[in-house]
Scaffold this active site. Sequence first.
Site, PDB file in Angstrom:
ATOM      1  N   LYS A 107       0.856  -1.189   0.000  1.00 48.19           N
ATOM      2  CA  LYS A 107       0.000   0.000   0.000  1.00 48.19           C
ATOM      3  C   LYS A 107       0.885   1.229   0.000  1.00 48.19           C
ATOM      4  O   LYS A 107       2.004   1.196   0.498  1.00 48.19           O
ATOM      5  CB  LYS A 107      -0.870   0.024   1.272  1.00 48.19           C
ATOM      6  CG  LYS A 107      -2.064   0.923   1.149  1.00 48.19           C
ATOM      7  CD  LYS A 107      -3.156   0.248   0.355  1.00 48.19           C
ATOM      8  CE  LYS A 107      -4.452   0.995   0.372  1.00 48.19           C
ATOM      9  NZ  LYS A 107      -5.575   0.082   0.090  1.00 48.19           N
TER      10      LYS A 107
HETATM   11  N1  GLU Z   1      -7.194   0.307  -3.081  1.00 49.33           N
HETATM   12  C1  GLU Z   1      -8.004  -0.826  -3.349  1.00 49.33           C
HETATM   13  C2  GLU Z   1      -8.070  -1.727  -2.138  1.00 49.33           C
HETATM   14  O1  GLU Z   1      -7.915  -1.295  -1.030  1.00 49.33           O
HETATM   15  C3  GLU Z   1      -7.602  -1.530  -4.643  1.00 49.33           C
HETATM   16  C4  GLU Z   1      -6.246  -2.127  -4.650  1.00 49.33           C
HETATM   17  C5  GLU Z   1      -5.812  -2.659  -6.016  1.00 49.33           C
HETATM   18  O2  GLU Z   1      -6.617  -2.700  -6.934  1.00 49.33           O
HETATM   19  O3  GLU Z   1      -4.640  -3.022  -6.125  1.00 49.33           O
HETATM   20  O4  GLU Z   1      -8.348  -2.887  -2.231  1.00 49.33           O
END
Ligand code: GLU
Length: 476
Positions: A107
């Site tokens: 993240k």
């Molecule tokens: N930000 C989104 C989540 O928390 C999508 C993550 C992604 O598609 O890699 O799942």
Amino acid sequence: MAAKREPTFRESVDLMFNRAVALTDLAPGLEEKVRVCNATYTVRFGVRLRGQIHTFTGYRSVHSEHMEPVKGGIRFAMGVNQDEVEALAALMTYKCALVEVPFGGSKGGLRIDPREWEEHELEQITRRFAYELIKRDLIHPAQNVPAPDMGTGEREMAWIADQYKRMATTDINYRACVTGKPVNGGGIQGRTEATGRGVQYAMREFFRHPEDVAIAGLSGTLDGKRVVVQGLGNVGYHAAKFLSEEDGCKVTAIIERDGALISEEGLDVEAVRGWIARHGGVDGYPDGRYVRDGAKVLEHECDILVPAAMEGVINLDNAERIKAPLIVEAANGPVTAGADDILRQKGTVIVPDMYANAGGVTVSYFEWVKNLSHIRFGRIGRRQEEARHELIVKELERLNRGIGDAWQMSPDFKQKYLRGAGELELVRSGLDDTMRAAYQSMREVWRGREDVTDLRTAAYLVSIARVAESYRAMGL
Ligand code: GLU
């Protein structure tokens, strides 16, 4: 007695992990390996804007590399910090494992209020942040693939993809360095709606099991259920829209930044969204009762509460007063570990984040595969599929003539049956299948084991077993 301290977001995720892992026979070393965050990179960079240098702080955390690339969004918000990105990266690991998306967890975040900057300034800042990450392979099609999250969307992803292309000029797979791109810039149909669509599919699957619905003290189908949604951003908006337009749910309250709207008859999601776009908030919207203290409306009487904004909104302070018998976590970490204990004791059923909001990363996976295969889903097979369907229809018509046209095929059937699936239909079908299968695996543990009484622990157990299995396969 001193008030109980609310743990941080990362501590909260660890506490939930610990609760689950205590029910496994994982070796302590492996348990630790699965839990800890592998690395978090912090960068501070300056950008010259409005005649002076502004310094920004950004992070990219990699939780687990048991599979690569690692995957997870990039958030733009003032509250971004190391604890938060690490918690979110960990959740990505468990989420991907649960829905069998072959990625590790990561993240990123940038401490910024995107509303304070003009578009061209945001582009400069995003490109500079991307540059810092690309340089260290923290954005890379084979190693680390970001996506949108709070405060970012397809525009930012397009800038990141372009920045990567400028720096890796010979990488034929450059588009796979990030997902959530615009459809005409290497994206995939259905990615924008994917997380909200996944929430809908998750709820449909839950309601396919009357015994599970009964545990929440509810009955029947989604039709007519009163739903309170917190956050009408990309996730909350799509979830509320689909649930009200396609499943007959009544959105009886919408909680936003500046307050909440309540209407027991059900709010028109599209109209509220339009109002927010024009007025910057829900205040003044004519067809609902406005409540300034939005957080209080989380405690509103309803059948299903869908927190779709951010972490920690259901906590030690308000958990006791939450009336919804069913909570569907569309946001990441909306319920703290302490609140989770309270709600579990109250008998509230929680459909956990790592399952409920996994639609986004699932469709991100499809986009990444599309980028690597350099071809749109359905391009090869669609017309062939249509031709075969046509053969059957023609044959049926011929047989029908033989019996004096005794049957009549409805024109609607013919039209629907003949049409081969396009990309959007394929994406939705893949997402639906994923959400159903993941629920089944979670449910098997939830309903099958005496010592597991909640879906979150079940979800963790499924994920932990899969991650541990990958580490074992790697010889660890
Ligand atoms: N930000 C989104 C989540 O928390 C999508 C993550 C992604 O598609 O890699 O799942």
